[in-house]
Design an enzyme around this catalytic site. Structure first.
Site, PDB file in Angstrom:
ATOM      1  N   ASN A 139      -8.307 -10.695 -47.383  1.00 18.13           N
ATOM      2  CA  ASN A 139      -7.452  -9.780 -48.119  1.00 18.13           C
ATOM      3  C   ASN A 139      -7.991  -9.744 -49.553  1.00 18.13           C
ATOM      4  O   ASN A 139      -8.041 -10.764 -50.231  1.00 18.13           O
ATOM      5  CB  ASN A 139      -6.010 -10.306 -48.098  1.00 18.13           C
ATOM      6  CG  ASN A 139      -5.085  -9.377 -48.847  1.00 18.13           C
ATOM      7  OD1 ASN A 139      -5.434  -8.826 -49.903  1.00 18.13           O
ATOM      8  ND2 ASN A 139      -3.907  -9.185 -48.308  1.00 18.13           N
ATOM      9  N   ALA A 140      -8.393  -8.559 -49.981  1.00 19.53           N
ATOM     10  CA  ALA A 140      -9.077  -8.438 -51.268  1.00 19.53           C
ATOM     11  C   ALA A 140      -8.196  -8.887 -52.429  1.00 19.53           C
ATOM     12  O   ALA A 140      -8.685  -9.473 -53.397  1.00 19.53           O
ATOM     13  CB  ALA A 140      -9.530  -7.010 -51.484  1.00 19.53           C
ATOM     14  N   PHE A 200     -13.618  -4.084 -50.717  1.00 23.42           N
ATOM     15  CA  PHE A 200     -13.228  -3.002 -49.796  1.00 23.42           C
ATOM     16  C   PHE A 200     -14.527  -2.308 -49.335  1.00 23.42           C
ATOM     17  O   PHE A 200     -14.701  -1.108 -49.482  1.00 23.42           O
ATOM     18  CB  PHE A 200     -12.300  -1.976 -50.463  1.00 23.42           C
ATOM     19  CG  PHE A 200     -11.055  -2.571 -51.080  1.00 23.42           C
ATOM     20  CD1 PHE A 200      -9.949  -2.868 -50.288  1.00 23.42           C
ATOM     21  CD2 PHE A 200     -10.992  -2.856 -52.432  1.00 23.42           C
ATOM     22  CE1 PHE A 200      -8.797  -3.416 -50.843  1.00 23.42           C
ATOM     23  CE2 PHE A 200      -9.854  -3.407 -52.999  1.00 23.42           C
ATOM     24  CZ  PHE A 200      -8.750  -3.687 -52.205  1.00 23.42           C
ATOM     25  N   CYS A 248      -8.979   7.011 -54.318  1.00 24.43           N
ATOM     26  CA  CYS A 248      -9.060   8.188 -53.451  1.00 24.43           C
ATOM     27  C   CYS A 248      -7.658   8.757 -53.218  1.00 24.43           C
ATOM     28  O   CYS A 248      -7.383   9.374 -52.202  1.00 24.43           O
ATOM     29  CB  CYS A 248      -9.773   7.875 -52.147  1.00 24.43           C
ATOM     30  SG  CYS A 248      -9.065   6.527 -51.231  1.00 24.43           S
ATOM     31  N   ASP A 281     -13.978  -7.240 -46.974  1.00 22.45           N
ATOM     32  CA  ASP A 281     -13.069  -6.275 -46.348  1.00 22.45           C
ATOM     33  C   ASP A 281     -12.126  -7.045 -45.423  1.00 22.45           C
ATOM     34  O   ASP A 281     -12.464  -8.130 -44.956  1.00 22.45           O
ATOM     35  CB  ASP A 281     -13.865  -5.235 -45.543  1.00 22.45           C
ATOM     36  CG  ASP A 281     -13.076  -3.947 -45.336  1.00 22.45           C
ATOM     37  OD1 ASP A 281     -13.325  -2.971 -46.060  1.00 22.45           O
ATOM     38  OD2 ASP A 281     -12.179  -3.917 -44.447  1.00 22.45           O
ATOM     39  N   SER A 282     -10.947  -6.466 -45.163  1.00 23.67           N
ATOM     40  CA  SER A 282     -10.012  -7.148 -44.269  1.00 23.67           C
ATOM     41  C   SER A 282     -10.267  -6.780 -42.815  1.00 23.67           C
ATOM     42  O   SER A 282      -9.675  -7.367 -41.915  1.00 23.67           O
ATOM     43  CB  SER A 282      -8.573  -6.803 -44.653  1.00 23.67           C
ATOM     44  OG  SER A 282      -8.402  -5.402 -44.603  1.00 23.67           O
ATOM     45  N   ASP A 321     -13.253  -0.241 -54.214  1.00 21.36           N
ATOM     46  CA  ASP A 321     -13.014   1.049 -53.537  1.00 21.36           C
ATOM     47  C   ASP A 321     -11.872   0.904 -52.532  1.00 21.36           C
ATOM     48  O   ASP A 321     -12.081   0.973 -51.317  1.00 21.36           O
ATOM     49  CB  ASP A 321     -14.302   1.521 -52.851  1.00 21.36           C
ATOM     50  CG  ASP A 321     -14.155   2.905 -52.228  1.00 21.36           C
ATOM     51  OD1 ASP A 321     -13.221   3.639 -52.614  1.00 21.36           O
ATOM     52  OD2 ASP A 321     -14.966   3.256 -51.346  1.00 21.36           O
TER      53      ASP A 321
HETATM   54  N1  SAH Z   1     -16.245   1.434 -49.828  1.00 20.53           N
HETATM   55  C1  SAH Z   1     -16.152   1.891 -48.462  1.00 20.53           C
HETATM   56  C2  SAH Z   1     -14.849   2.555 -48.130  1.00 20.53           C
HETATM   57  C3  SAH Z   1     -13.626   1.734 -48.368  1.00 20.53           C
HETATM   58  S1  SAH Z   1     -12.214   2.332 -47.537  1.00 20.53           S
HETATM   59  C4  SAH Z   1     -17.285   2.851 -48.165  1.00 20.53           C
HETATM   60  O1  SAH Z   1     -17.836   3.425 -49.091  1.00 20.53           O
HETATM   61  O2  SAH Z   1     -17.599   3.054 -47.002  1.00 20.53           O
HETATM   62  C5  SAH Z   1     -11.092   1.060 -47.774  1.00 20.53           C
HETATM   63  C6  SAH Z   1     -11.413  -0.231 -47.036  1.00 20.53           C
HETATM   64  O3  SAH Z   1     -10.441  -1.168 -47.454  1.00 20.53           O
HETATM   65  C7  SAH Z   1     -11.319  -0.180 -45.533  1.00 20.53           C
HETATM   66  O4  SAH Z   1     -12.522  -0.636 -44.988  1.00 20.53           O
HETATM   67  C8  SAH Z   1     -10.185  -1.158 -45.162  1.00 20.53           C
HETATM   68  O5  SAH Z   1     -10.470  -1.927 -44.012  1.00 20.53           O
HETATM   69  C9  SAH Z   1     -10.162  -2.044 -46.373  1.00 20.53           C
HETATM   70  N2  SAH Z   1      -8.898  -2.692 -46.717  1.00 20.53           N
HETATM   71  C10 SAH Z   1      -7.644  -2.182 -46.703  1.00 20.53           C
HETATM   72  N3  SAH Z   1      -6.742  -3.056 -47.196  1.00 20.53           N
HETATM   73  C11 SAH Z   1      -7.457  -4.169 -47.547  1.00 20.53           C
HETATM   74  C12 SAH Z   1      -7.129  -5.429 -48.128  1.00 20.53           C
HETATM   75  N4  SAH Z   1      -5.864  -5.718 -48.469  1.00 20.53           N
HETATM   76  N5  SAH Z   1      -8.110  -6.313 -48.345  1.00 20.53           N
HETATM   77  C13 SAH Z   1      -9.381  -6.039 -48.026  1.00 20.53           C
HETATM   78  N6  SAH Z   1      -9.767  -4.855 -47.481  1.00 20.53           N
HETATM   79  C14 SAH Z   1      -8.821  -3.949 -47.242  1.00 20.53           C
END
Ligand code: SAH
Length: 403
Positions: A285-286, A233, A346, A254-255, A306
């Site tokens: 997809n994480a 993420f 968060c 990230d997705s 995150d």
């Molecule tokens: N770590 C980052 C903030 C993460 S916010 C920083 O410090 O800037 C959450 C992130 O998760 C977003 O970028 C969103 O695009 C991503 N996201 C949401 N669902 C997801 C999924 N299923 N798989 C991968 N990424 C995802």
């Protein structure tokens, strides 16, 4: 309309039931709709006098005709001139940042209740300010004018951009509005956090552009990071870019393709800092990727998790904890002995206690022993009011997997 706010004579009184009074006396600043006796004749977004059910004065609040949070206290005394109070609080919030914010030109200048300015969020990205209005009271024309003028006088930004969350405006029964420049014409800048540069574009991205609340956690995580690192993420690369100088290899997942494109541009901006190291960005997809990697013998020395907020309300708590556990369990299985886990939530509804309990249970299931290195919250420019627990929403745990 908004004029009621500045005319002291027009201030109406709202009585609060004992349950609401008790809450206020404990230092909280919200009164729910079910805790007010009546708000007949009170205009949406106006300032009101608040009393207990017997008529004893409790202070002044901003009223919302639409939110479940009917009153947000702004003072425990009568307020004669709200725009003047607003200007004073904005100036104080700016002074506070001068004392507590270091090594960056990107930080939160005003954090709503945390700065005694409920409904107002302002972020600074170098010479651009990004503003978010969350309540009827802060949306009134006179109030907006006072906010813009104080911010301009104190910070001299090149421009001020309003970031609109359509869902929030709908919940507050405010007319739809587009995200747009309110002042100036600059919409993009380069910002620096802990010596690392990031591209900022007011027209794009999530939140007000970046996750400023993690800025101090990036720096903390970098102290312990080593070896092969995975930033899950990763958004625009906040953690990955901070970890890279300490690690032999970094992968960000990230997705959002748009976020990864900016992450890649950010990596290019910091070529010197990264010493020519390349960061690999994977669009995926994480959940799927971690499942895949955990079962196919991928190993890492540092993993950052995150994810977005899983619990948007208290009802979602159990499902959220299951989601966190799944991710953490997989990450723990992939960490080498001595590895570092940086894991975040968060969601305000997931307390620090809940989160640590979830993590302990994930470690048990993964047959790993975790030692806590740091239990952290949001950056200091997102101040937490001890008497308003909702202002503390971010948990960031840094832990070491036993050898
Ligand atoms: N770590 C980052 C903030 C993460 S916010 C920083 O410090 O800037 C959450 C992130 O998760 C977003 O970028 C969103 O695009 C991503 N996201 C949401 N669902 C997801 C999924 N299923 N798989 C991968 N990424 C995802």
């Amino acid at each position: 309309m908004s004029s009621s706010i500045s005319i002291a004579a027009a201030v109406l009184t709202v009585k609060v039931y004992p349950r609401g009074t008790t809450r206020l006396k404990s230092g909280h600043v919200w009164v729910y709709r079910s805790d007010i006796v009546s708000a007949d004749g009170v205009e949406s977004g106006s300032m009101v006098r608040v009393t207990d059910h017997r008529g004893k004065a409790l202070g002044a609040a901003l009223y919302s005709s639409s939110s479940q949070i009917a009153l947000r206290m702004i003072s425990d005394e009568a307020v004669a001139d709200f725009p003047a109070l607003l200007r004073h609080r904005i100036a104080k919030a700016i002074d506070y940042r001068e004392r507590i914010v270091h090594n960056t030109d990107a930080y939160r200048v005003i954090f709503s209740e945390g700065d005694f300015l409920p409904g107002l969020i302002v972020d600074r990205y170098n010479d651009i300010l990004s503003l978010q209005i969350l309540t009827q009271a802060m949306d009134a024309a006179l109030v907006r004018a006072a906010i813009l003028s104080e911010l301009t006088d104190r910070l001299h930004p090149e421009s001020i951009f309003e970031r609109v969350d359509p869902r929030v405006r709908e919940l507050e029964s405010l007319p739809a509005r587009a995200s747009e420049l309110l002042q100036g014409d600059k919409t993009a800048a380069t910002v620096t956090m802990n010596g690392i540069q990031f591209r900022y574009d007011a027209m794009e991205g999530q939140k007000t552009g970046s996750f400023l609340d993690q800025r101090e956690n990036y720096f903390a995580a970098a102290h312990y990071a080593h070896g092969n690192a995975l930033d899950v993420f990763c958004y625009q690369g906040g953690f990955a870019l901070h970890l890279a100088p300490r690690c032999s290899q970094v992968t960000g997942v990230d997705s959002s393709r748009a976020a990864l494109e900016v992450a890649d541009q950010n990596a290019a901006l910091n070529q010197k800092h990264l010493g020519g190291k390349e960061i690999e960005w994977i669009e995926a997809n994480a959940f799927d990727l971690l499942k895949d990697y955990a079962t196919s013998n991928h190993h890492y020395d540092t993993i950052v998790l995150d994810p977005p907020a899983f619990a948007k309300s208290k009802r979602d708590l159990d499902a959220a904890l299951r989601g966190y556990k799944e991710l953490n369990l997989r990450a723990l299985k992939m960490l080498r002995p001595g590895g570092i886990l940086v894991t975040c939530s968060c969601s305000y509804h997931v307390s620090q206690g809940d989160f640590l309990e979830m993590l302990a249970s994930a470690a048990l299931d993964a047959h790993r022993t975790l030692r806590l290195i740091e239990v952290r919250g949001q950056s200091k420019d997102h101040p937490v009011l001890l008497s308003v627990p909702e202002t503390a929403y971010l948990t960031c745990v840094i832990a070491s997997v036993s050898e």
